[in-house]
Design a protein around this motif. Structure first.
Motif, PDB file in Angstrom:
ATOM      1  N   THR A 209       0.821  -1.215   0.000  1.00 18.15           N
ATOM      2  CA  THR A 209       0.000   0.000   0.000  1.00 18.15           C
ATOM      3  C   THR A 209       0.853   1.263   0.000  1.00 18.15           C
ATOM      4  OG1 THR A 209      -0.129  -0.040   2.427  1.00 18.15           O
ATOM      5  CG2 THR A 209      -1.876  -1.160   1.203  1.00 18.15           C
ATOM      6  N   GLY A 210       2.122   1.138   0.321  1.00 18.05           N
ATOM      7  CA  GLY A 210       2.999   2.301   0.337  1.00 18.05           C
ATOM      8  C   GLY A 210       2.842   3.187   1.551  1.00 18.05           C
ATOM      9  N   ASP A 211       2.144   2.706   2.603  1.00 19.69           N
ATOM     10  CA  ASP A 211       1.959   3.536   3.795  1.00 19.69           C
ATOM     11  C   ASP A 211       3.219   3.504   4.653  1.00 19.69           C
ATOM     12  OD1 ASP A 211       1.930   1.037   4.905  1.00 19.69           O
ATOM     13  OD2 ASP A 211      -0.168   1.070   5.522  1.00 19.69           O
ATOM     14  N   ASP A 212       3.128   4.166   5.822  1.00 15.28           N
ATOM     15  CA  ASP A 212       4.315   4.292   6.674  1.00 15.28           C
ATOM     16  C   ASP A 212       4.846   2.932   7.120  1.00 15.28           C
ATOM     17  OD1 ASP A 212       4.062   6.981   6.444  1.00 15.28           O
ATOM     18  OD2 ASP A 212       3.005   7.281   8.339  1.00 15.28           O
ATOM     19  N   LEU A 213       3.943   2.012   7.463  1.00 13.66           N
ATOM     20  CA  LEU A 213       4.383   0.700   7.923  1.00 13.66           C
ATOM     21  C   LEU A 213       5.047  -0.078   6.796  1.00 13.66           C
ATOM     22  CD1 LEU A 213       1.517  -0.447  10.318  1.00 13.66           C
ATOM     23  CD2 LEU A 213       3.832   0.264  10.911  1.00 13.66           C
ATOM     24  N   ASP A 214       4.525   0.063   5.572  1.00  6.49           N
ATOM     25  CA  ASP A 214       5.157  -0.602   4.431  1.00  6.49           C
ATOM     26  C   ASP A 214       6.565  -0.048   4.199  1.00  6.49           C
ATOM     27  OD1 ASP A 214       3.302  -2.441   3.847  1.00  6.49           O
ATOM     28  OD2 ASP A 214       2.657  -1.598   1.942  1.00  6.49           O
ATOM     29  N   GLN A 215       6.709   1.275   4.296  1.00  8.96           N
ATOM     30  CA  GLN A 215       8.036   1.865   4.116  1.00  8.96           C
ATOM     31  C   GLN A 215       8.986   1.402   5.213  1.00  8.96           C
ATOM     32  OE1 GLN A 215       7.800   6.144   3.620  1.00  8.96           O
ATOM     33  NE2 GLN A 215       5.969   5.981   2.352  1.00  8.96           N
ATOM     34  N   LEU A 216       8.474   1.340   6.459  1.00  5.83           N
ATOM     35  CA  LEU A 216       9.305   0.855   7.559  1.00  5.83           C
ATOM     36  C   LEU A 216       9.687  -0.610   7.342  1.00  5.83           C
ATOM     37  CD1 LEU A 216      10.571   1.277  10.358  1.00  5.83           C
ATOM     38  CD2 LEU A 216       8.360   0.652  11.358  1.00  5.83           C
ATOM     39  N   ALA A 217       8.709  -1.424   6.909  1.00  8.69           N
ATOM     40  CA  ALA A 217       8.992  -2.839   6.660  1.00  8.69           C
ATOM     41  C   ALA A 217      10.029  -3.000   5.553  1.00  8.69           C
ATOM     42  CB  ALA A 217       7.706  -3.573   6.300  1.00  8.69           C
ATOM     43  N   ALA A 218       9.932  -2.150   4.502  1.00  7.12           N
ATOM     44  CA  ALA A 218      10.906  -2.242   3.405  1.00  7.12           C
ATOM     45  C   ALA A 218      12.313  -1.922   3.898  1.00  7.12           C
ATOM     46  CB  ALA A 218      10.506  -1.290   2.276  1.00  7.12           C
ATOM     47  N   VAL A 219      12.431  -0.876   4.737  1.00  3.47           N
ATOM     48  CA  VAL A 219      13.749  -0.498   5.262  1.00  3.47           C
ATOM     49  C   VAL A 219      14.314  -1.614   6.144  1.00  3.47           C
ATOM     50  CG1 VAL A 219      14.960   1.114   6.770  1.00  3.47           C
ATOM     51  CG2 VAL A 219      13.311   1.974   5.105  1.00  3.47           C
ATOM     52  N   ILE A 220      13.465  -2.151   7.033  1.00  2.00           N
ATOM     53  CA  ILE A 220      13.932  -3.211   7.934  1.00  2.00           C
ATOM     54  C   ILE A 220      14.284  -4.468   7.154  1.00  2.00           C
ATOM     55  CG2 ILE A 220      13.226  -4.730   9.829  1.00  2.00           C
ATOM     56  CD1 ILE A 220      11.615  -2.438  10.960  1.00  2.00           C
ATOM     57  N   ASN A 221      13.491  -4.785   6.122  1.00  6.93           N
ATOM     58  CA  ASN A 221      13.794  -5.976   5.313  1.00  6.93           C
ATOM     59  C   ASN A 221      15.126  -5.828   4.590  1.00  6.93           C
ATOM     60  OD1 ASN A 221      11.508  -7.367   6.072  1.00  6.93           O
ATOM     61  ND2 ASN A 221      10.298  -6.716   4.321  1.00  6.93           N
ATOM     62  N   ARG A 222      15.404  -4.605   4.109  1.00  4.10           N
ATOM     63  CA  ARG A 222      16.721  -4.394   3.475  1.00  4.10           C
ATOM     64  C   ARG A 222      17.833  -4.562   4.503  1.00  4.10           C
ATOM     65  NH1 ARG A 222      13.968  -0.179   0.692  1.00  4.10           N
ATOM     66  NH2 ARG A 222      14.774   1.395   2.137  1.00  4.10           N
ATOM     67  N   MET A 223      17.580  -4.082   5.711  1.00  2.00           N
ATOM     68  CA  MET A 223      18.573  -4.255   6.770  1.00  2.00           C
ATOM     69  C   MET A 223      18.754  -5.736   7.089  1.00  2.00           C
ATOM     70  SD  MET A 223      18.425  -2.819  10.683  1.00  2.00           S
ATOM     71  CE  MET A 223      17.040  -3.909  11.056  1.00  2.00           C
ATOM     72  N   LEU A 224      17.643  -6.491   7.122  1.00  2.00           N
ATOM     73  CA  LEU A 224      17.737  -7.925   7.394  1.00  2.00           C
ATOM     74  C   LEU A 224      18.465  -8.656   6.267  1.00  2.00           C
ATOM     75  CD1 LEU A 224      14.173  -8.563   8.866  1.00  2.00           C
ATOM     76  CD2 LEU A 224      16.335  -8.549  10.111  1.00  2.00           C
ATOM     77  N   ASP A 225      18.225  -8.213   5.020  1.00  2.00           N
ATOM     78  CA  ASP A 225      18.968  -8.808   3.900  1.00  2.00           C
ATOM     79  C   ASP A 225      20.466  -8.601   4.086  1.00  2.00           C
ATOM     80  OD1 ASP A 225      16.623  -9.606   2.718  1.00  2.00           O
ATOM     81  OD2 ASP A 225      16.469  -7.864   1.408  1.00  2.00           O
ATOM     82  N   ARG A 226      20.804  -7.381   4.498  1.00  2.00           N
ATOM     83  CA  ARG A 226      22.229  -7.079   4.723  1.00  2.00           C
ATOM     84  C   ARG A 226      22.778  -7.936   5.865  1.00  2.00           C
ATOM     85  NH1 ARG A 226      27.139  -5.377   2.999  1.00  2.00           N
ATOM     86  NH2 ARG A 226      28.206  -4.067   4.535  1.00  2.00           N
ATOM     87  N   ILE A 227      22.014  -8.047   6.946  1.00  2.00           N
ATOM     88  CA  ILE A 227      22.459  -8.856   8.087  1.00  2.00           C
ATOM     89  C   ILE A 227      22.615 -10.318   7.671  1.00  2.00           C
ATOM     90  CG2 ILE A 227      21.771  -9.741  10.349  1.00  2.00           C
ATOM     91  CD1 ILE A 227      20.480  -7.024  10.883  1.00  2.00           C
ATOM     92  N   GLN A 228      21.636 -10.822   6.875  1.00  2.00           N
ATOM     93  CA  GLN A 228      21.728 -12.216   6.439  1.00  2.00           C
ATOM     94  C   GLN A 228      22.971 -12.445   5.591  1.00  2.00           C
ATOM     95  OE1 GLN A 228      18.298 -13.633   4.338  1.00  2.00           O
ATOM     96  NE2 GLN A 228      19.191 -15.606   3.882  1.00  2.00           N
ATOM     97  N   ARG A 229      23.247 -11.483   4.688  1.00  2.00           N
ATOM     98  CA  ARG A 229      24.451 -11.637   3.866  1.00  2.00           C
ATOM     99  C   ARG A 229      25.709 -11.606   4.725  1.00  2.00           C
ATOM    100  NH1 ARG A 229      21.540  -8.178   0.309  1.00  2.00           N
ATOM    101  NH2 ARG A 229      22.689  -6.367   1.108  1.00  2.00           N
ATOM    102  N   LEU A 230      25.714 -10.726   5.733  1.00  2.00           N
ATOM    103  CA  LEU A 230      26.877 -10.654   6.621  1.00  2.00           C
ATOM    104  C   LEU A 230      27.044 -11.947   7.409  1.00  2.00           C
ATOM    105  CD1 LEU A 230      26.569  -6.991   7.966  1.00  2.00           C
ATOM    106  CD2 LEU A 230      28.250  -7.879   6.351  1.00  2.00           C
ATOM    107  N   LEU A 231      25.915 -12.493   7.908  1.00  2.00           N
ATOM    108  CA  LEU A 231      25.998 -13.746   8.655  1.00  2.00           C
ATOM    109  C   LEU A 231      26.481 -14.884   7.769  1.00  2.00           C
ATOM    110  CD1 LEU A 231      22.757 -13.585  10.849  1.00  2.00           C
ATOM    111  CD2 LEU A 231      25.126 -13.324  11.608  1.00  2.00           C
ATOM    112  N   GLU A 232      25.935 -14.923   6.544  1.00  2.00           N
ATOM    113  CA  GLU A 232      26.384 -15.957   5.621  1.00  2.00           C
ATOM    114  C   GLU A 232      27.859 -15.777   5.285  1.00  2.00           C
ATOM    115  OE1 GLU A 232      23.751 -15.549   2.357  1.00  2.00           O
ATOM    116  OE2 GLU A 232      22.093 -16.651   3.307  1.00  2.00           O
TER     117      GLU A 232
END
Length: 461
Positions: A209-232
């Motif tokens: 929907t592009g609302d605030d929670l979606d934007q927050l989720a997108a930012v956190i998911n990118r951070m989690l992707d980065r963390i997952q790559r770092l852990l791997e």
């Protein structure tokens, strides 16, 4: 005091605030409409009364008091149900025509109560204009205020319901929005709890929907992707360290065992000691490279950046490695743009390009040509290329070569720790340089791009 969760949400409070503001707007609009309509209807009644009184006064001035009485009587008989109120008071205080207790003084407009024509026991409010005639007589014409009061009640009722509906709709909307917000927060909380328990592959829900929670989720998911790559990467590095150190440490143990069992000549013991030292040096080089990469990736070296001439760094590098290339039957050429300045760490940049040149010399083979180029762009950018005419590497391996401990030699019997290109990528990232690999047909070309700084002003003298 305990309150339901939805009442404590910011969305509910915000919706309720909007409802309160909108309700206040409805209230103010109701006040404006109320007094506007009231004033307009009263003006109409005053105009009607004034017109009637003017007409009666014309007849009075033309034909006298008796004609005035005759005209009033005709008006009452012509429309007995829906008409104005008429009253005439004699000097002795007797009132004729409509039953008014008395005509108020002084002359002008008055609000009084008059007996209702339909119900003799009821009084109704009227708007009356009084006028004094010759001989002590007084004349009054009045209009019923009941229609005006009916309009006032209708407006108050309509806007009262609108006010209550706005408040109720705002509260219900706030509850609905708050509940939706809570459902999203609960979903995010559940996923975050699973991630906290170690499931780093899970991601926050994204509704699109592009609302605030979606934007927050997108930012956190990118951070989690980065963390997952770092852990791997950490897992891969740990595995690679264990694998790469097992062999040299095993060889070192065998050498030490041979030294313990050796009873021969001193020359043999010296050779075993030298072999052990070489194996230890190789292991220490691996740890040194790892620490170097960690230091670069931490960004701590960025505080020591200075303005330096990249052209000079590359020219010195060519002078140092050209004899090495000739000794290996290779040819090192260069085309370097002069006086190109950047912000950076001189020793790190020298190590970056030295690693690239050494890789080209090591893997391109005898008879190959290595070229180092520096070109300035029109927009303040620059490009550095290191190319060779060796066998190159498959394009599918381009991304893998920057991984720590990665080697094209799967047997891992060749020299090197597989950390050279990882250090190159780390230093390039620290200096915000983009790095890409290309097919040189034949061979491999490494391209780095960044932005230069203006030339220093000439020294005064």
């Amino acid at each position: 005091m305990w309150r339901p969760r939805v009442l404590r949400t910011a969305n509910f409070r915000l919706a309720l605030s909007y409802a309160a503001v909108f309700s206040l707007s409805v209230f103010l609009l109701g006040v404006i409409v109320f007094f506007g309509v009231r004033s307009s209807l009263e003006q109409q009644l005053r105009g009607q009364v004034e017109a009637e009184l003017r007409q009666l006064m014309v007849d009075y001035r033309d034909d006298g008091l008796e004609e005035l009485r005759h005209d009033i009587r005709e008006r009452i008989e012509a429309n007995p149900a829906r008409r104005l109120y008429y009253a005439m008071q004699s000097p002795d205080g007797r009132v004729v025509f409509d039953r008014l207790p008395s005509i108020p003084t002084p002359d002008g407009w008055h609000r009084v109560r008059a007996p209702s024509r339909g119900d003799r026991d009821a009084d109704i409010p009227v708007l009356l204009q009084a006028l004094t005639l010759d001989g002590g007589y007084k004349l009054a014409v009045a209009a019923d205020l009941a229609p005006l009061q009916d309009a006032e009640r209708a407006i108050l009722r309509a806007f009262g319901w609108a006010f209550l509906f706005t408040l109720l709709a705002g509260a219900i909307g706030g509850l609905w929005i708050g509940q939706r917000f809570l459902s999203q927060v609960d979903a995010i909380t559940r996923v975050a709890d699973r991630i906290g328990q170690g499931d780093v592959k899970d991601r926050l829900p994204f509704r699109g929907t592009g609302d605030d929670l979606d934007q927050l989720a997108a930012v956190i998911n990118r951070m989690l992707d980065r963390i997952q790559r770092l852990l791997e990467s950490v897992q891969q590095v740990s595995t690679s360290i264990a694998h790469d150190l097992r062999t040299p440490l095993g060889h070192l143990r065998q050498t030490l065992e041979a030294m313990r069992q050796e009873t021969g000549s001193p020359e043999r013991m010296d050779a075993l000691r030298e072999e052990a030292l070489q194996q230890l040096d190789a292991t220490l080089e691996t740890f040194t490279a790892l620490l170097r990469i960690a230091e670069v990736e931490s960004g701590s070296r960025k505080g020591g950046f200075e303005r330096l001439c990249l052209s000079e760094v590359l020219e010195n590098l060519v002078e140092a490695y050209r004899p090495v290339a000739e000794d290996h039957g290779q040819r090192l050429t260069a085309s370097i743009c002069p006086k190109l300045f950047i912000q950076g760490d001189r020793s790190l940049l020298a190590q970056l390009f030295a690693n690239l040149v050494e890789n080209a010399l090591r893997h391109s083979g005898r008879g190959s040509a290595i070229h180092l180029g520096l070109e300035a762009g029109a927009d303040g950018g620059f490009t550095v290329t290191v190319s060779d005419t060796g066998p190159g590497i498959p394009s599918t391996e381009y991304e893998n070569v920057f991984k720590p401990f990665y080697r094209l030699d799967k047997s891992r019997t060749g020299k090197g720790s597989g950390l050279g290109m990882s250090l190159v990528a780390a230093i390039a990232g620290l200096h915000t340089l983009s790095i890409t690999l290309e097919d040189n047909a034949p061979g491999l070309k490494v391209r780095l791009q960044g932005h230069s700084t203006p030339h220093p002003p000439p020294a005064a003298g």
